[in-house]
Every structure is written in structure tokens, then in C-alpha cells.
Motif scaffolding. Structure first.
Motif, mmCIF file in Angstrom:
data_model
loop_
_atom_site.group_PDB
_atom_site.id
_atom_site.type_symbol
_atom_site.label_atom_id
_atom_site.label_comp_id
_atom_site.label_asym_id
_atom_site.label_seq_id
_atom_site.Cartn_x
_atom_site.Cartn_y
_atom_site.Cartn_z
ATOM 1 N N ILE A 43 -17.794 -29.834 10.855
ATOM 2 C CA ILE A 43 -16.459 -30.129 11.349
ATOM 3 C C ILE A 43 -15.678 -28.870 11.673
ATOM 4 N N VAL A 44 -14.991 -28.888 12.797
ATOM 5 C CA VAL A 44 -13.992 -27.867 13.084
ATOM 6 C C VAL A 44 -12.644 -28.575 13.042
ATOM 7 N N GLY A 45 -11.862 -28.283 12.039
ATOM 8 C CA GLY A 45 -10.607 -29.009 11.855
ATOM 9 C C GLY A 45 -9.409 -28.142 12.148
ATOM 10 N N GLN A 46 -8.573 -28.633 13.021
ATOM 11 C CA GLN A 46 -7.359 -27.886 13.339
ATOM 12 C C GLN A 46 -6.138 -28.709 12.952
ATOM 13 N N ALA A 47 -5.395 -28.196 12.055
ATOM 14 C CA ALA A 47 -4.159 -28.858 11.641
ATOM 15 C C ALA A 47 -3.326 -27.784 10.976
ATOM 16 N N GLN A 48 -2.032 -27.879 11.136
ATOM 17 C CA GLN A 48 -1.249 -26.775 10.615
ATOM 18 C C GLN A 48 -1.084 -26.824 9.112
ATOM 19 N N THR A 49 -0.463 -25.800 8.588
ATOM 20 C CA THR A 49 -0.295 -25.670 7.147
ATOM 21 C C THR A 49 0.454 -26.864 6.578
ATOM 22 N N GLY A 50 0.077 -27.215 5.365
ATOM 23 C CA GLY A 50 0.805 -28.278 4.688
ATOM 24 C C GLY A 50 0.339 -29.672 5.013
ATOM 25 N N THR A 51 -0.794 -29.782 5.700
ATOM 26 C CA THR A 51 -1.257 -31.104 6.087
ATOM 27 C C THR A 51 -2.335 -31.636 5.142
ATOM 28 N N GLY A 52 -2.626 -30.874 4.101
ATOM 29 C CA GLY A 52 -3.576 -31.364 3.104
ATOM 30 C C GLY A 52 -5.026 -31.065 3.427
ATOM 31 N N LYS A 53 -5.264 -29.886 4.025
ATOM 32 C CA LYS A 53 -6.634 -29.553 4.411
ATOM 33 C C LYS A 53 -7.540 -29.333 3.196
ATOM 34 N N THR A 54 -6.975 -28.796 2.118
ATOM 35 C CA THR A 54 -7.820 -28.539 0.953
ATOM 36 C C THR A 54 -8.488 -29.828 0.464
ATOM 37 N N ALA A 55 -7.686 -30.858 0.304
ATOM 38 C CA ALA A 55 -8.257 -32.128 -0.145
ATOM 39 C C ALA A 55 -9.109 -32.763 0.956
ATOM 40 N N ALA A 56 -8.792 -32.444 2.218
ATOM 41 C CA ALA A 56 -9.563 -33.003 3.334
ATOM 42 C C ALA A 56 -11.028 -32.614 3.230
ATOM 43 N N PHE A 57 -11.289 -31.376 2.772
ATOM 44 C CA PHE A 57 -12.706 -31.042 2.539
ATOM 45 C C PHE A 57 -13.078 -31.218 1.065
ATOM 46 N N GLY A 58 -12.092 -31.003 0.178
ATOM 47 C CA GLY A 58 -12.369 -31.050 -1.259
ATOM 48 C C GLY A 58 -12.833 -32.413 -1.735
ATOM 49 N N ILE A 59 -12.177 -33.455 -1.275
ATOM 50 C CA ILE A 59 -12.538 -34.803 -1.751
ATOM 51 C C ILE A 59 -13.987 -35.157 -1.410
ATOM 52 N N PRO A 60 -14.401 -35.058 -0.125
ATOM 53 C CA PRO A 60 -15.799 -35.419 0.151
ATOM 54 C C PRO A 60 -16.810 -34.467 -0.485
ATOM 55 N N ILE A 61 -16.459 -33.179 -0.579
ATOM 56 C CA ILE A 61 -17.414 -32.240 -1.188
ATOM 57 C C ILE A 61 -17.649 -32.617 -2.649
ATOM 58 N N ILE A 62 -16.567 -32.947 -3.341
ATOM 59 C CA ILE A 62 -16.719 -33.298 -4.752
ATOM 60 C C ILE A 62 -17.416 -34.648 -4.899
ATOM 61 N N GLU A 63 -17.095 -35.556 -3.998
ATOM 62 C CA GLU A 63 -17.776 -36.860 -4.016
ATOM 63 C C GLU A 63 -19.289 -36.676 -3.869
ATOM 64 N N LYS A 64 -19.684 -35.747 -2.995
ATOM 65 C CA LYS A 64 -21.112 -35.563 -2.719
ATOM 66 C C LYS A 64 -21.854 -34.751 -3.770
ATOM 67 N N GLY A 65 -21.103 -34.022 -4.602
ATOM 68 C CA GLY A 65 -21.768 -33.103 -5.522
ATOM 69 C C GLY A 65 -22.094 -33.716 -6.848
ATOM 70 N N LYS A 66 -22.887 -32.953 -7.627
ATOM 71 C CA LYS A 66 -23.033 -33.343 -9.008
ATOM 72 C C LYS A 66 -23.046 -32.091 -9.871
ATOM 73 N N GLU A 201 -18.063 -31.574 14.967
ATOM 74 C CA GLU A 201 -17.077 -32.527 15.474
ATOM 75 C C GLU A 201 -15.711 -31.836 15.447
ATOM 76 N N ASN A 202 -15.021 -31.856 16.569
ATOM 77 C CA ASN A 202 -13.692 -31.238 16.574
ATOM 78 C C ASN A 202 -12.645 -32.235 16.126
ATOM 79 N N VAL A 203 -11.914 -31.851 15.119
ATOM 80 C CA VAL A 203 -10.875 -32.728 14.602
ATOM 81 C C VAL A 203 -9.547 -32.030 14.805
ATOM 82 N N TYR A 204 -8.660 -32.685 15.504
ATOM 83 C CA TYR A 204 -7.398 -32.038 15.812
ATOM 84 C C TYR A 204 -6.273 -32.980 15.442
ATOM 85 N N VAL A 205 -5.392 -32.516 14.610
ATOM 86 C CA VAL A 205 -4.227 -33.331 14.310
ATOM 87 C C VAL A 205 -3.048 -32.704 15.007
ATOM 88 N N ASN A 206 -2.490 -33.452 15.910
ATOM 89 C CA ASN A 206 -1.429 -32.933 16.754
ATOM 90 C C ASN A 206 -0.231 -32.463 15.932
#
Ligand code: ADP
Ligand code: MG
Length: 522
Positions: A43-66, A201-206
Motif C-alpha cells: 500500500i502507498v497511503g497518502q493522508a495528512q497528519t492526524g488522520t490515524g495512519k499509525t492504527a491504519a497499519f498497526g491494527i492489521p499488522i497486529i491482527e496478522k502477527g503472533k 495499491e494507492n490509497v488517497y484520502v482527500n
């Protein structure tokens, strides 16, 4: 489209952590990226600061890990503050599942990091230099890495980390998922995505859908020398809860925070010259509200998650549009509204327009509060304080005293006299902003003179001297701005040289004065 976290099919442990964190609903970028990342997409994700990018990758990464002994994911971030912050957020998300994230960054003892890496870490969050360092020392084992995240990629580019990042990406096995997040997408970042990523996949939040829309943005035209006064007027009238003030340079940060402190504002400063522990201390005070104004350089504030900043003030206009987005993204976080105020000098209009175009935003011109408005704001504050004092009953010890006085004076007089003792003249320290002297009149030039208020000279004295020495009529002399140790005098362009040669090195008011053409303002 998914609406709630549970609709992503997340495990109970992750859902329970999210609910502990108070996350009710995914943010727009999270809605898009969580299912894609769970699916294994780059993923290439573009969204400005404060939009919750940490959890955007953090949640699925933690879900997938053990829970394992060797890291399965690595997150590269530009600064140590961000490393700490991202690791903290990941540890919260992974808390119930027992996924451990550890920050590694320069400046912290490498032995300590060494030990924690050895004990077994699931996710490493590090700055590029230190990560490379550990890779070279073989203290960071990459063989199990399945997911790599580049967070705030544009900042890493700005800070010159691009080669380090390429080296790190080359070291990590081909069989990986790579996620790249950036507030802006300069070409170099796109190149990295093309070269090192697998059909991302390019992800862009306007931006306009997001934070910016919730931020009230205005600018004030302020001359460089009036900025400090303009700042205090705004602070007095706007009455912000938490303010972040951005400056270009470390010196400016020191200067402004120092002056604010002298004037009794609760202000702190952070910039690159301070030690990490000092910065942590200042940030801690700011988070707790012990100081409510933080003056910072862009570099120092990069990526910091500062909750509830009500106002961002650009004391100096940001160098580029990306900088503007980054700065104002410090307010209006996670759906809250915020206010961004920008000072521009008359020469900076072009820069402002460029920012508006690039950031696709509208910054409206506003007028600085007038002296009367400042006075009114101060009066309101006094009224509010008095009301509080009375409702808390804190004033009761004075009631008998007022009783004695009321034999002689009316209660109105007594109260007003008490306030006058406390506050003096509520407006006498509000300085003029020199509104009348915006720019030099056409046909005139500005001269700089090494004499000022401290020499007890007045405007009339200067007019009289110039008129007498240079032999020009007093009414030909334009605006005069008196400062403590110097002054500016406007004179007709064709007479300027005559005035300079007539006054330069001449005794005025008992002092030898130097006169020269004023340098154009920045
Ligand atoms: P970014 O990396 O896009 O600048 P962060 O990941 O730092 O943004 O998130 C900004 C703030 O919003 C953080 O305090 C974070 O905990 C909070 N946040 C993130 N996602 C959510 C959510 N879904 N609901 C509520 N708050 C959230
Ligand atoms: Mg972030």
C-alpha cells in the motif's frame, strides 16, 4: 464499505484493545487500508497528519502477527519522538494479544536496545540510521520480517534518509509486504514505491474531506517587527487552550519563548539543540497543561502527537506547502476542530498563494484584534475569575473588611479600587502595531538612524533636526517610527541623499548619529 472495527473480522483481543483505547470507529484511511493490508496488499497511503495512519497499519499488522521471539514487522520512522510514539500506540493495540513493539533510535544506548532485541520483540519501530546500525551489527534479525512500513516517508526524504531507506529495503527479503505512508508524494517517494514495492495499491484520502476542512485558517499581514505584539494580542483575545507556535529557526524559538515567559505566559520551547530528556520534559508539561504554549521548529515538532491543540500559529510562514499541511495538521486531530493562524509579511503573499494552491485550501485574511478588543478580552477574563472566586467562596475572608469600608464608600467604588490595585491600567501595556505605517509610501525611501527612545528623543525632535540640518521643509518628511535604540524616517526619494549627508555623524540630542538607507525588510 466497512463501518465498524468488528466488521473487519478482527480478533476479540484486538477489538478489546481498541475499545480500551477509546476508538469507536475507524477513520477514513483506516476503513480503506485495514482490509487491504489484512489481504496482503502493498500500500502507498497518502493522508495528512492526524488522520490515524499509525492504527491504519498497526491494527492489521497486529491482527496478522503472533507473539514470537524474532521480529515479524519493522516500522521505519523519521524521528526518535515518532519512534517512541508509534511503538506506544502499537503496544496499546497489541496489548491484549501480547504483541510487543520496541522503539530503537539514535541517542539511546545501543546496548540497552541490544538487550531488548535479544529478549524477543515482535515489532521494531526505528529511525533509519539506528536500524541500519543494528542490521550491520547483526543485532536485528531480519529473517522473519514479513511486513515493512515506511511511516512519514516524505519527512524521511526531507531529512536526507533516502539512501539509508534503500539500503534497509535491499536487506529485507523479497517475500514481504511493504506499506508506505506519507502526507505528500514527491517523485522520489513514488520511485521508491515503484522500485521496491509489489504492485502497490494507492490509497488517497482527500485533504478537503479530512482535517483541513475542520480547521479554520486565517492569515494576518504583520510586519516583522510587529509580530511579537501581534502574537500576544492574539493569545489574549483568542484565549486558546493549547497553542503550538511554529518558527523557522532555533534562535527564533528561543527568542519568542523567552519573551512570552517574561510576559507571564506559560510557554515552553522545543528544538533540535535540546537534549532528548529536556524535550521529553517540555512535552510532558505541555501534555499535562502545565504549559499551554509550545514554541517549536518544524523539525522538532515533526510527527509529534500532541492532543487537543486548539491553535497552531505560524509565526513565520512555512517554507513550503507541505510544511504548512504538516504544521496545521497538529490541530483538528482525529475529527476535532482547530484554528490555524499564519503571519505573513507584505512580501510573502506569493508564498501564501502557492500554499493555498498546492494544499488546495483557502486561507482568509483577517484583521488583528484592536486594542479595544484586547481590553475587552482581558476584562472578560477578570469577570470570569471574579465569578469563580465568589462561587468557590474564596473571597469570604475579605467580606468583613468590605463591610467596614462600605460605611464610607459605595460597594462599586470599593470593588473597582481593588481591581485597579490588582491590574493597574488594563490596557496600558498594549502596544501600538504601527498599523498606519504599512510599507513605505511611494516616492519615499526609508532611512535608518541610530537614535531612539532610549536617547529621550521624540518624533518632533527628529523632524526639527532633519528640517534644520538638511534645509528641507518639515512637511516633506514622512512617517517616523521610533524604537528603543534606533528609528526609521521616511523622506522623499530625491532628497534622501541630501538628508543622509546632512545628518550622518552630526550631533543630535547630545549624541553622534549615523544615518543610512534602511535595508529592505525580509
Ligand atoms: P497520523 O499518523 O495520521 O498523523 P496518528 O496515527 O498519530 O495520525 O493519530 C492521531 C491521533 O488520532 C492519535 O492520538 C490516535 O490515537 C488517534 N486515533 C487514531 N485512530 C483513531 C480512531 N479510529 N478513533 C479515535 N482516535 C483515533
Ligand atoms: Mg503518523
Amino acid at each position: 464499505m466497512y463501518k465498524k472495527f468488528y466488521e473487519f473480522g478482527l480478533s476479540d483481543s484486538v477489538l478489546s484493545s481498541l475499545s480500551d483505547m477509546g476508538f469507536e470507529e475507524p477513520t477514513p484511511i483506516q476503513k480503506i487500508t485495514i482490509p487491504l493490508i489484512l489481504n496482503g496488499q502493498d500500500i502507498v497511503g497518502q493522508a495528512q497528519t492526524g488522520t490515524g495512519k499509525t492504527a491504519a497499519f498497526g491494527i492489521p499488522i497486529i491482527e496478522k502477527g503472533k507473539r514470537s521471539k524474532v521480529p515479524y514487522a519493522i516500522v521505519i520512522v523519521p524521528t526518535r519522538e515518532l519512534a517512541v510514539q508509534v511503538a506506544q500506540e502499537l503496544n496499546k493495540i497489541g496489548q491484549k494479544k501480547g504483541i510487543l513493539s520496541v522503539p530503537i533510535y539514535g541517542g539511546q544506548s545501543i546496548e540497552r536496545q541490544f538487550l531488548s532485541l535479544k529478549k524477543g520483540v515482535d515489532i521494531v519501530v526505528g529511525t533509519p540510521g539506528r536500524v541500519l546500525d543494528h542490521i550491520r551489527r547483526k543485532t536485528l534479525i531480519l529473517r522473519e520480517i514479513k511486513i515493512t512500513v515506511l511511516d512519514e516517508a516524505d519527512e524521511m526524504l526531507n531529512m536526507g534518509f533516502i539512501e539509508d531507506i534503500k539500503k534497509i529495503l535491499k536487506e529485507i527479503t523479497e517475500q514481504r509486504q511493504t506499506l508506505l505512508f506519507s502526507a505528500t508524494m514527491p517523485q522520489e517517494i513514488r520511485n521508491i514505491a515503484m522500485k521496491y514495492m509489489n504492485h502497490p495499491e494507492n490509497v488517497y484520502v482527500n485533504a478537503s474531506d479530512m482535517v483541513v476542512a475542520k480547521i479554520k485558517q486565517v492569515f494576518y499581514e504583520v510586519r516583522e517587527e510587529d509580530k511579537m505584539k501581534a502574537l500576544t494580542r492574539l493569545l489574549d483575545v483568542e484565549d486558546p487552550s493549547l497553542t503550538l507556535i511554529f518558527c523557522h529557526t532555533k534562535r527564533e524559538v528561543d527568542d519568542i519563548s523567552g519573551k512570552l515567559q517574561q510576559m507571564g505566559y506559560y510557554a515552553g520551547a522545543i528544538h533540535g539543540d535540546f537534549t532528548q530528556s529536556h524535550r521529553d520534559e517540555v512535552m510532558g508539561k505541555f501534555r499535562k497543561g502545565e504549559i499551554d504554549i509550545l514554541v517549536a521548529t518544524d523539525v522538532a515538532a515533526r510527527g509529534l502527537d500532541i492532543p487537543d491543540v486548539s491553535h497552531v500559529i505560524n509565526y513565520s510562514i512555512p517554507q513550503d506547502p507541505d510544511g504548512y499541511i504538516h504544521r496545521i495538521g497538529r490541530t483538528g486531530r482525529a475529527g476535532k476542530s482547530g484554528i490555524a493562524l499564519t503571519f505573513i509579511t507584505p512580501r510573502e503573499y506569493r508564498q501564501l498563494r502557492l500554499i493555498e494552491q498546492t494544499a488546495k485550501t483557502k486561507i482568509k485574511k483577517a484583521q488583528l484584534p484592536t486594542k479595544d478588543e484586547v481590553k475587552k478580552a482581558r476584562a472578560d477574563e477578570v469577570i470570569a475569575d471574579l465569578g469563580q472566586e465568589i462561587s468557590k467562596g474564596k473571597h469570604s475572608k475579605y467580606i468583613s473588611l468590605v463591610g467596614e469600608l462600605s460605611d464610607k464608600y459605595s460597594s462599586q467604588d470599593i470593588a473597582a479600587a481593588a481591581l485597579s490595585i490588582m491590574f493597574g491600567d488594563m490596557a496600558d501595556d498594549i502596544e501600538d502595531l504601527g498599523e498606519k505605517h504599512q510599507g513605505t509610501r511611494s516616492g519615499f525611501v526609508r532611512l535608518f538612524m541610530t537614535i531612539g527612545r532610549k536617547d529621550k528623543i521624540k518624533v518632533v525632535d527628529i523632524v526639527r533636526s532633519i528640517s534644520a540640518e538638511a534645509g528641507i521643509p518639515a512637511n516633506k518628511i514622512g512617517n517616523i517610527a521610533l524604537f528603543d535604540t534606533f528609528s526609521f524616517v521616511e523622506v522623499p526619494s530625491d532628497l534622501a541623499d541630501r538628508v543622509v549627508s546632512a545628518i550622518n555623524n552630526v550631533m543630535l540630542h547630545g549624541r553622534k548619529v549615523k544615518v543610512q538607507h534602511a535595508r529592505e525588510k525580509r
